[in-house]
Design a protein around this motif. Structure first.
Motif, short mmCIF file in Angstrom:
data_model
loop_
_atom_site.label_atom_id
_atom_site.label_comp_id
_atom_site.label_asym_id
_atom_site.label_seq_id
_atom_site.Cartn_x
_atom_site.Cartn_y
_atom_site.Cartn_z
N ASP A 125 0.82 -1.21 0.00
CA ASP A 125 0.00 0.00 0.00
C ASP A 125 0.85 1.26 0.00
O ASP A 125 0.40 2.33 -0.46
N ARG A 126 2.07 1.18 0.51
CA ARG A 126 2.97 2.33 0.47
C ARG A 126 3.72 2.43 -0.85
O ARG A 126 4.02 3.53 -1.33
N LEU A 127 4.04 1.28 -1.47
CA LEU A 127 4.81 1.30 -2.70
C LEU A 127 3.96 1.61 -3.93
O LEU A 127 4.41 2.32 -4.84
N LEU A 128 2.76 1.09 -3.97
CA LEU A 128 1.95 1.18 -5.17
C LEU A 128 1.62 2.62 -5.57
O LEU A 128 1.72 2.97 -6.76
N PRO A 129 1.22 3.52 -4.66
CA PRO A 129 0.98 4.91 -5.09
C PRO A 129 2.21 5.57 -5.69
O PRO A 129 2.12 6.32 -6.67
#
Length: 549
Positions: free
Chosen positions: A306-310
């Motif tokens: 969830d932190r990497l995808l954006p």
């Protein structure tokens, strides 16, 4: 205009050194990378200890084991080596913006006007050697006026051509020794010599400007990038060095060995232009997240995604690209890497399109003793087309609707079943019902944007393989027939529709001749598509080919 200066960088042990980077273990014993060549296992790359034991590149693994039983080997990963060479090309960008890859283990740089930034050509070559030493790579470099000369100096400087006595020239050998000539080593017959160890050859060789002929004169003919057949043919005449053919009449040399020999010689000497074609820099979309302490729970991995995808989607949006395949790598504390990969039905740069697909596969990652780092990469990307708008006279423009729901469904099914297992149909131009459609992978095709072409008469919703039915051998529709172990009575029959395949194509399933199709409704309410085959290469009869709703 400044004279051109070309730098060739060669990594003679890249295969074995790249393998050791993936498995950093101290190996004082002989170590080699083994590749499959024409069905046989041969030595692809060796460390200095293996070469000191008498092994050579290209030698069969069976012979190498007989010479050195203590040899440690791993299988070659040519894809990983190609990726490593691409990474080295990015490193070499500090020396010149004009770089080309020379697979499998070389780079060519146009350093015209760049050497003064490193204190001259000697300083540039010294910087290359220092960087490679820091990376743990063996390197040979050659700097000259042409690509061919730089290539030759990097790989053959410091070597001498084989002895003149090779057993092929009749006047040079006694009769008793001629039979032994074929057993001699390849480089003694004019071929390539093995890579030298240690300081036997200089690491960096710089040819004076305008002195290409003098720099190449004493090198073996293989330094001209000639094929093995040409090198062997020239060696049979006693020609083993570059200077041996540089003084020969050009017409006779081309007539005997082809124009390719002269072309390579002219390229090396600068008589024929050979530009450096830079390799295109691939678009790179990746983000990573390091953890202060190893993680192992699925919830922690999900939080990391969830932190990497954006951040990844921001990079994609900035370049107007959409991801088609996304890979998540988990680097564990024991050095192992676990990865999952998902494909999208349509290129996207939106978190809500990629996140559900990754969530389906996160449970496949084995954390082991813990995960130190997560890396998310868009492996395959495509340009994102701008949103299309349409409007009528006097109306505001409205975006063309996108079938995002279907794309999400195809993506989820592909993540579970495999991208190639989810298919869709497109119409095709053929009279034969079996050939009237194309089966396409849903993830790599778009839905047919128009209505399905009308054939003039209704077609069944379900198409079967032709199933024989029990009926009289008569072109007229039967009143009763037997199908699937059931006796059926005909209430209505509409037809016939005569269909024949394309005469210029051989259709094995149509060797029973042309067909008369009938739309039949039974008294039980079933609506079937029957046909009568008139017979051809094989006998005909009645068959059921489809079901109407």
């Amino acid at each position: 205009m400044a004279e051109r200066r070309l730098l060739s960088i060669w990594f003679p042990r890249m295969g074995v050194e790249q393998a050791l980077r993936r498995r950093p273990v101290a190996l004082p014993e002989p170590f080699a990378v083994v590749a499959d060549r024409n069905g046989a296992q041969v030595l692809h790359s060796l460390n200095p200890e293996a070469e000191a034991a008498g092994l050579s590149q290209g030698q069969s693994l069976r012979d190498a084991r007989a010479i050195c039983p203590a040899l440690v080997t791993v299988a070659a990963d040519e894809r990983a080596e190609a990726m490593f060479l691409t990474a080295l090309r990015r490193w070499a960008g500090k020396f010149s913006p004009w770089i080309a890859e020379e697979p499998p283990a070389g780079l060519a740089l146009d350093v015209t006007g760049c050497a003064h930034l490193f204190g001259g050509e000697e300083g540039l070559v010294a910087q290359v050697e220092a960087d490679c030493e820091a990376m743990g790579l063996t390197v040979r470099a050659g700097l000259a006026d042409t690509v061919g000369a730089a290539w030759a100096l990097a790989r053959y400087a410091g070597r001498v051509a084989g002895p003149v006595r090779n057993g092929d020239a009749i006047a040079q050998e006694a009769h008793a020794t001629r039979s032994k000539a074929a057993k001699r080593r390849g480089w003694e017959r004019g071929g390539a010599a093995p890579a030298p160890d240690g300081d036997e050859a200089p690491r960096g060789v710089i040819a004076p400007k305008g002195k290409m002929r003098q720099a190449l004169a004493g090198l073996p003919l293989a330094a001209l990038r000639l094929d093995a057949a040409a090198v062997e043919g020239l060696a049979r005449l006693g020609l083993r060095r570059v200077e041996d053919i540089a003084v020969l009449p050009r017409a006779a040399l081309a007539r005997r060995f082809g124009a390719g020999v002269l072309r390579r010689l002219d390229q090396a000497l600068g008589l024929e232009a050979e530009p450096v074609t830079p390799s295109a820099s691939p678009l790179h979309f990746a983000v990573r997240l390091n953890f202060p302490d190893p993680i192992g729970l699925l919830a922690d991995v999900e939080a990391g995604v969830d932190r990497l995808l954006p951040a990844l989607c921001v990079k994609l949006t900035a370049r107007s690209r959409g991801a088609r395949r996304v890979r998540l790598q988990a680097f564990r504390t024991d050095g192992e890497v676990r990865a999952v990969e998902v494909g999208l039905a349509r290129a996207s740069d939106r978190v809500e399109s990629i996140r559900p697909l990754l969530a389906l596969k996160l449970d496949q990652i084995e954390a082991g003793f813990g995960i130190d780092m997560l890396r998310l990469e868009a492996v395959l990307t495509e340009p994102l087309s701008a949103t299309q708008y349409r409007a009528r006279m006097g109306e505001d423009a409205a975006p063309v609707p996108q079938d995002t729901g279907m794309d999400a469904l195809v993506g989820k099914l592909g993540a579970r079943l495999g991208a190639e297992a989810v298919t869709r149909l497109h119409p095709a131009e053929s009279h034969a019902p079996e050939r009237g459609y194309l089966v396409m992978a849903a993830a790599w095709s778009r839905a047919y944007g128009a209505a399905w072409p009308e054939r003039g008469v209704p077609r069944p919703l379900v198409l079967l393989g032709p199933e024989p039915i029990g009926a009289p051998d008569d072109p007229a529709p039967p009143l009763r027939f037997r199908w699937r172990r059931r006796d059926l009575a005909v209430r209505v029959a509409v037809g016939p529709e005569r269909i024949a395949p394309e005469w210029w194509l051989d259709r094995p399933e149509w060797r029973s001749g042309p067909r008369d199709y009938w739309r039949v409704e039974t008294e039980e309410g079933q609506r079937l598509w029957l046909f009568y085959a008139h017979g051809g290469e094989v006998s005909g009869g009645w068959f059921c080919h489809g079901l109407f709703p």
